[in-house]
Design a protein around this motif. Structure first.
Motif, short mmCIF file in Angstrom:
data_model
loop_
_atom_site.label_atom_id
_atom_site.label_comp_id
_atom_site.label_asym_id
_atom_site.label_seq_id
_atom_site.Cartn_x
_atom_site.Cartn_y
_atom_site.Cartn_z
N GLY A 57 0.80 -1.21 0.00
CA GLY A 57 0.00 0.00 0.00
C GLY A 57 0.84 1.26 0.00
N ASN A 58 1.86 1.30 0.86
CA ASN A 58 2.70 2.49 0.93
C ASN A 58 3.60 2.63 -0.29
N MET A 59 4.09 1.51 -0.83
CA MET A 59 4.88 1.59 -2.05
C MET A 59 4.02 2.02 -3.23
N ALA A 60 2.73 1.62 -3.22
CA ALA A 60 1.81 2.04 -4.28
C ALA A 60 1.63 3.56 -4.27
N ILE A 61 1.50 4.14 -3.08
CA ILE A 61 1.35 5.60 -2.98
C ILE A 61 2.59 6.30 -3.54
N ILE A 62 3.77 5.83 -3.15
CA ILE A 62 5.01 6.45 -3.65
C ILE A 62 5.09 6.33 -5.17
N THR A 63 4.73 5.17 -5.71
CA THR A 63 4.79 4.95 -7.16
C THR A 63 3.81 5.85 -7.91
N ILE A 64 2.57 5.93 -7.40
CA ILE A 64 1.54 6.74 -8.06
C ILE A 64 1.93 8.21 -8.08
N VAL A 65 2.42 8.71 -6.96
CA VAL A 65 2.82 10.12 -6.89
C VAL A 65 4.00 10.38 -7.81
N TYR A 66 4.89 9.42 -7.92
CA TYR A 66 6.07 9.59 -8.77
C TYR A 66 5.71 9.64 -10.25
N VAL A 67 4.78 8.79 -10.70
CA VAL A 67 4.49 8.69 -12.13
C VAL A 67 3.44 9.69 -12.60
N THR A 73 2.98 17.90 -6.06
CA THR A 73 2.69 19.07 -5.24
C THR A 73 3.23 18.84 -3.84
N PRO A 74 3.37 19.91 -3.03
CA PRO A 74 3.90 19.73 -1.67
C PRO A 74 3.14 18.70 -0.85
N MET A 75 1.80 18.70 -0.94
CA MET A 75 0.99 17.78 -0.14
C MET A 75 1.39 16.33 -0.41
N TYR A 76 1.55 15.97 -1.68
CA TYR A 76 1.87 14.59 -2.02
C TYR A 76 3.36 14.29 -1.85
N PHE A 77 4.19 15.31 -1.88
CA PHE A 77 5.60 15.13 -1.56
C PHE A 77 5.74 14.72 -0.09
N PHE A 78 4.99 15.40 0.79
CA PHE A 78 4.99 15.02 2.20
C PHE A 78 4.38 13.64 2.40
N LEU A 79 3.33 13.34 1.64
CA LEU A 79 2.68 12.03 1.75
C LEU A 79 3.63 10.90 1.37
N CYS A 80 4.45 11.13 0.34
CA CYS A 80 5.44 10.12 -0.04
C CYS A 80 6.45 9.88 1.08
N ASN A 81 6.87 10.94 1.73
CA ASN A 81 7.79 10.79 2.85
C ASN A 81 7.13 10.05 4.01
N LEU A 82 5.84 10.31 4.24
CA LEU A 82 5.11 9.59 5.28
C LEU A 82 5.04 8.11 4.95
N SER A 83 4.78 7.78 3.68
CA SER A 83 4.72 6.37 3.26
C SER A 83 6.09 5.71 3.41
N LEU A 84 7.16 6.42 3.06
CA LEU A 84 8.50 5.87 3.22
C LEU A 84 8.80 5.62 4.69
N LEU A 85 8.38 6.54 5.55
CA LEU A 85 8.55 6.35 6.99
C LEU A 85 7.83 5.10 7.47
N GLU A 86 6.60 4.91 7.00
CA GLU A 86 5.81 3.74 7.43
C GLU A 86 6.47 2.44 6.97
N ILE A 87 7.03 2.44 5.76
CA ILE A 87 7.72 1.25 5.26
C ILE A 87 8.91 0.91 6.15
N LEU A 88 9.75 1.91 6.43
CA LEU A 88 10.93 1.68 7.27
C LEU A 88 10.53 1.31 8.69
N PHE A 89 9.43 1.89 9.17
CA PHE A 89 8.96 1.65 10.53
C PHE A 89 8.58 0.18 10.71
N VAL A 90 7.78 -0.36 9.79
CA VAL A 90 7.37 -1.76 9.93
C VAL A 90 8.53 -2.71 9.66
#
Length: 332
Positions: A57-67, A73-90
């Protein structure tokens, strides 16, 4: 309920005796939850499924925002960082937890435990700071829309995100250094499913009341500062939205914030219960349940909350899947 296996406890005690001359514990044993074997397998399968869904799920968000250029936009740039944090966290907690569910020893090396503890608090602290930054982004977007492109420029966004990661990295260094200097001479049984700071510190041979107070103060400062900043931002946002004359405008403005408010509420609620209260009088079993929700369930909910409540992300996801299916589909 089955008690923790006697063989594992004897093995842990033997490990302590082996290193008694140097007065050093070489590994810790994570007790986790005492469950019957069939229940452990059931929990393992459930956590494995949640772990896989969280990563996807979190990798999908990063991929979608990237492509999708519309989401740059800033909102989705921050969201990508949040998803990356969640991936590393788990990744810092779940693999070892899954291994221990199938293992009799349930052991983790001394430095493996220290590293896990550090990354847990480093990533968690970064998460709190990032959530506060995301609330500031929504505040500027709704309360000062004309100045938004200037205030939240690309350089500012990179600076804010770098500050989040650097702040989380540096703020947890002092407790980690103090933790590494503690003597551990047994017992080495941690009544948790991961190397949390307080249960680990309590195993030291010396009085650790001062270190526990440091943990409580630092956790409270990070939590309450981030929570206060986020709350104030959304109070201004709500006040601004309520003054919008159009019902459609109000609904659209609120729709951009509800996902973030939901994620922030879940994260703040569980974290305040875990770390912003004095350690005395806490129920260990209840703490473990809340920790499972915070460590396992919360990172899973984030991508679903953002995709299900965000029309732009859903639209981008549909287009991305349509393109992928058309590419993979064989030509007639």
């Amino acid at each position: 309920m089955q008690a923790f296996s006697t063989s594992s406890i004897l093995q842990a005690k033997a490990e302590i005796r082996t290193n008694n001359q140097s007065n050093v514990v070489m590994e810790f044993v994570l007790l986790g939850f005492s469950l019957l074997q069939p229940m452990q397998l059931l929990v393992f399968m459930l956590l494995l499924a949640i772990f896989a869904l969280t990563l996807m799920g979190n990798m999908a968000i990063i991929t979608i925002v990237y492509v999708d250029l519309r989401l740059h936009t800033p909102m989705y740039f921050f969201l990508c960082n949040l998803s990356l944090l969640e991936i590393l966290f788990v990744l810092s907690i779940t693999p070892k937890m899954l291994e221990n569910l199938l293992s009799q020893a349930k052991a983790i090396s001394f430095w493996g435990c220290i590293i896990q503890c550090y990354f847990y608090f480093f990533l968690g602290t970064t998460d709190f700071i990032l959530i506060a930054v995301m609330s500031f982004d929504r505040y500027v977007a709704i309360c000062h829309p004309l100045h938004y492109p200037v205030i939240m420029s690309g350089h500012v966004c990179v600076f804010l995100v770098t500050g989040c990661w650097l702040g989380g990295f540096l703020s947890t260094l002092c407790p980690l250094v103090l933790l590494c200097q503690l003597p551990f001479c047994g017992p080495n049984l941690i009544n948790h499913f991961f190397c949390d700071y307080a249960p680990l510190v309590r195993l030291s041979c010396v009085n650790t009341h001062f270190l526990l107070m440091i943990e409580y103060v630092l956790s409270s400062v990070v939590l309450l500062t981030s929570l206060t900043f986020t709350t104030v931002s959304y109070l201004y946002i709500i006040a601004t939205v309520l003054h919008i004359p159009s019902a459609t405008g109000r609904r659209k403005a609120f729709s951009t914030c509800t996902s973030h408010i939901t994620v922030a509420s879940i994260f703040y609620g569980s974290s305040i219960f875990m770390y912003a209260r004095p350690s005395q009088g806490r129920s260990l079993d209840l703490q473990k349940v809340v920790a499972v929700f915070m460590v396992i369930v919360s990172p899973l909910l984030n991508p679903f909350i953002y995709t299900l409540r965000n029309e732009k992300v859903k639209e981008a996801l549909k287009e991305y899947l349509t393109i992928k299916s058309s590419v993979l589909q064989p030509e007639p």
